[in-house]
Design a protein around this motif. Sequence first.
Motif, PDB file in Angstrom:
ATOM      1  N   VAL A 159       0.837 -45.809 -48.415  1.00  0.00           N
ATOM      2  CA  VAL A 159       1.966 -44.928 -48.114  1.00  0.00           C
ATOM      3  C   VAL A 159       1.739 -44.288 -46.744  1.00  0.00           C
ATOM      4  O   VAL A 159       0.779 -43.533 -46.570  1.00  0.00           O
ATOM      5  N   PRO A 160       2.594 -44.559 -45.743  1.00  0.00           N
ATOM      6  CA  PRO A 160       2.483 -43.871 -44.457  1.00  0.00           C
ATOM      7  C   PRO A 160       2.666 -42.364 -44.632  1.00  0.00           C
ATOM      8  O   PRO A 160       3.386 -41.914 -45.531  1.00  0.00           O
ATOM      9  N   VAL A 161       2.026 -41.588 -43.768  1.00  0.00           N
ATOM     10  CA  VAL A 161       2.029 -40.135 -43.905  1.00  0.00           C
ATOM     11  C   VAL A 161       2.398 -39.490 -42.569  1.00  0.00           C
ATOM     12  O   VAL A 161       2.019 -39.971 -41.506  1.00  0.00           O
ATOM     13  N   ILE A 162       3.153 -38.409 -42.636  1.00  0.00           N
ATOM     14  CA  ILE A 162       3.403 -37.561 -41.471  1.00  0.00           C
ATOM     15  C   ILE A 162       2.860 -36.179 -41.805  1.00  0.00           C
ATOM     16  O   ILE A 162       3.249 -35.590 -42.812  1.00  0.00           O
ATOM     17  N   VAL A 163       1.945 -35.673 -40.984  1.00  0.00           N
ATOM     18  CA  VAL A 163       1.306 -34.397 -41.281  1.00  0.00           C
ATOM     19  C   VAL A 163       1.579 -33.392 -40.169  1.00  0.00           C
ATOM     20  O   VAL A 163       1.897 -33.761 -39.035  1.00  0.00           O
ATOM     21  N   SER A 164       1.424 -32.116 -40.501  1.00  0.00           N
ATOM     22  CA  SER A 164       1.440 -31.074 -39.474  1.00  0.00           C
ATOM     23  C   SER A 164       0.042 -30.969 -38.881  1.00  0.00           C
ATOM     24  O   SER A 164      -0.920 -31.527 -39.412  1.00  0.00           O
ATOM     25  N   ASN A 165      -0.066 -30.228 -37.780  1.00  0.00           N
ATOM     26  CA  ASN A 165      -1.384 -30.026 -37.178  1.00  0.00           C
ATOM     27  C   ASN A 165      -2.025 -28.747 -37.699  1.00  0.00           C
ATOM     28  O   ASN A 165      -2.793 -28.078 -37.016  1.00  0.00           O
ATOM     29  N   ASP A 166      -1.725 -28.407 -38.934  1.00  0.00           N
ATOM     30  CA  ASP A 166      -2.239 -27.206 -39.576  1.00  0.00           C
ATOM     31  C   ASP A 166      -3.699 -27.385 -39.985  1.00  0.00           C
ATOM     32  O   ASP A 166      -4.036 -28.306 -40.739  1.00  0.00           O
ATOM     33  N   GLY A 169      -7.252 -28.373 -40.786  1.00  0.00           N
ATOM     34  CA  GLY A 169      -7.969 -29.641 -40.718  1.00  0.00           C
ATOM     35  C   GLY A 169      -7.133 -30.853 -41.050  1.00  0.00           C
ATOM     36  O   GLY A 169      -7.664 -31.976 -41.105  1.00  0.00           O
ATOM     37  N   LEU A 170      -5.828 -30.684 -41.259  1.00  0.00           N
ATOM     38  CA  LEU A 170      -4.978 -31.821 -41.626  1.00  0.00           C
ATOM     39  C   LEU A 170      -5.056 -32.990 -40.637  1.00  0.00           C
ATOM     40  O   LEU A 170      -5.074 -34.146 -41.068  1.00  0.00           O
ATOM     41  N   PRO A 171      -5.067 -32.739 -39.325  1.00  0.00           N
ATOM     42  CA  PRO A 171      -5.112 -33.877 -38.403  1.00  0.00           C
ATOM     43  C   PRO A 171      -6.290 -34.811 -38.635  1.00  0.00           C
ATOM     44  O   PRO A 171      -6.187 -36.018 -38.403  1.00  0.00           O
ATOM     45  N   GLU A 172      -7.407 -34.273 -39.081  1.00  0.00           N
ATOM     46  CA  GLU A 172      -8.571 -35.123 -39.344  1.00  0.00           C
ATOM     47  C   GLU A 172      -8.313 -36.097 -40.480  1.00  0.00           C
ATOM     48  O   GLU A 172      -8.828 -37.218 -40.482  1.00  0.00           O
ATOM     49  N   TYR A 173      -7.541 -35.662 -41.468  1.00  0.00           N
ATOM     50  CA  TYR A 173      -7.329 -36.472 -42.658  1.00  0.00           C
ATOM     51  C   TYR A 173      -6.379 -37.641 -42.414  1.00  0.00           C
ATOM     52  O   TYR A 173      -6.325 -38.568 -43.222  1.00  0.00           O
ATOM     53  N   ARG A 174      -5.650 -37.641 -41.324  1.00  0.00           N
ATOM     54  CA  ARG A 174      -4.749 -38.768 -41.047  1.00  0.00           C
ATOM     55  C   ARG A 174      -5.500 -39.940 -40.423  1.00  0.00           C
ATOM     56  O   ARG A 174      -4.952 -41.019 -40.239  1.00  0.00           O
ATOM     57  N   LEU A 175      -6.770 -39.714 -40.033  1.00  0.00           N
ATOM     58  CA  LEU A 175      -7.683 -40.743 -39.535  1.00  0.00           C
ATOM     59  C   LEU A 175      -7.176 -41.430 -38.273  1.00  0.00           C
ATOM     60  O   LEU A 175      -7.455 -42.605 -38.029  1.00  0.00           O
ATOM     61  N   GLY A 176      -6.384 -40.709 -37.459  1.00  0.00           N
ATOM     62  CA  GLY A 176      -5.903 -41.257 -36.197  1.00  0.00           C
ATOM     63  C   GLY A 176      -4.828 -42.303 -36.335  1.00  0.00           C
ATOM     64  O   GLY A 176      -4.431 -42.931 -35.346  1.00  0.00           O
ATOM     65  N   VAL A 177      -4.306 -42.495 -37.552  1.00  0.00           N
ATOM     66  CA  VAL A 177      -3.335 -43.565 -37.804  1.00  0.00           C
ATOM     67  C   VAL A 177      -1.914 -43.029 -37.856  1.00  0.00           C
ATOM     68  O   VAL A 177      -0.992 -43.614 -37.280  1.00  0.00           O
ATOM     69  N   ASN A 178      -1.711 -41.918 -38.547  1.00  0.00           N
ATOM     70  CA  ASN A 178      -0.367 -41.421 -38.804  1.00  0.00           C
ATOM     71  C   ASN A 178       0.024 -40.280 -37.866  1.00  0.00           C
ATOM     72  O   ASN A 178      -0.819 -39.688 -37.193  1.00  0.00           O
ATOM     73  N   ASP A 179       1.323 -39.975 -37.832  1.00  0.00           N
ATOM     74  CA  ASP A 179       1.860 -38.964 -36.926  1.00  0.00           C
ATOM     75  C   ASP A 179       1.392 -37.566 -37.299  1.00  0.00           C
ATOM     76  O   ASP A 179       1.222 -37.240 -38.480  1.00  0.00           O
ATOM     77  N   CYS A 180       1.231 -36.718 -36.276  1.00  0.00           N
ATOM     78  CA  CYS A 180       0.807 -35.329 -36.455  1.00  0.00           C
ATOM     79  C   CYS A 180       1.743 -34.453 -35.633  1.00  0.00           C
ATOM     80  O   CYS A 180       1.872 -34.634 -34.420  1.00  0.00           O
TER      81      CYS A 180
END
Length: 426
Positions: A335-342, A344-355
Amino acid sequence: MASPQASQYNNVTEYDNSRSIEARAIKSRPLRLLFANPGLHAFGNNEGGIKSFRGLIVAMAAAGHECKVISIPAPVPVDGSDHSQWGRLCSTIQDGSAMPPISVDFTDDLPIVELRQGRGGVFEQIRRLLLIRKRFGALVRQRVQDWNPDWVVWENGAGNLRFALTLARGKLALSIASTLLLPFGPASSKEWFLSSSTSVYRRIPKIICASVFMQKYVHNYAGLSSVYQPPVSYGAPPFRRVGRFDGAVTMVNPCVAKGAKIFEALAKSFPDTRFRAIKTYMGVYSGLRSLPNVEISPSREDLDEALSDTSVLVVPSICGESGAMIVLDAMLRGVPVIVSNDGGLPEYRLGVNDCIEVTPLRFVRTWTGAPRAIQAPVRVDPWCTALQPLISDASIWEARASKSVEAAQSYLKKLSVSPLSDYLRT
């Protein structure tokens, strides 16, 4: 991994307290660990913080440490489970080996669920809090006295830290999951329910952080050293690919602190797209209930079932989170994910999904003393830009889903509790 969130805090510097902990291969007797968390049983298995804490218990027991647990029972089982199922729900063991026994002590029934949900007036909530503190604390104190553990592992927000330090006889290992409850730094909510000062945090001998962001934060703003120990309770592969290009755009725990107003704005911007809000312990933001393209769904223990028929998972948190396990849970399932930069969330996207950049939530006290959340105006355009290609082009969606699976599986292979084990031995 450096977090894009660091740009919000100009004086955050690179900090690594591990000193190649993994490479030192310290050999010692197994640790005696007493895990004390009142909500492990009462809140069910599908809440990220509870799942993470339970998973840590299972993983430390599997690593050979002697583990005991103290919690409060649910008056009515939330999901029909009990501690005997923790291995199935949270285990990181992949070779099918038998789990060592984990001793679990429960207090008598206490009104922790009612306290969490804020039922009743202020005086009733205070009465519940004092009752829980007295009875839960008495059991922790007794087990510390009888068993003499090396460490009492406690979660930030589970109770007054000065009280916890006393119960643990100074041998407290604190897991910090959010900046909101911290009394220091720019992301702190100093006007919220703070029960401990910075000086109390500096008396805690061991601190556990689930993201590099959080580790840097506590070091730069309070001078606290800690260990970086990411959650390990994602289960064992293979994971089913349940994501679908033509599925629903999904959010888990759609409350204000998790960014429900952003999700609402997205749903309004794409009126012909299906959206789904999965209700968990915080309820559902009222603005979502009136939208015809938003389905309100109950939470489910089985993540394959919970994330089935999902096209994109949106994680727009604004509450200073250490991280969010649901991000990796979704990526492992295609499942693709879009996260906020709140946080430590950016770390969990592993550089693949949008932040996407957001402004953190603020809390102020009203004249009654109750906290009031204040959110900056929602900027929905960056979220729309990130979502549009994933719901309109199947080839883009498939490429993102495949990259998500590959990155998450690679990450999962590297997970270990060795950093925490060695940290607690020093």
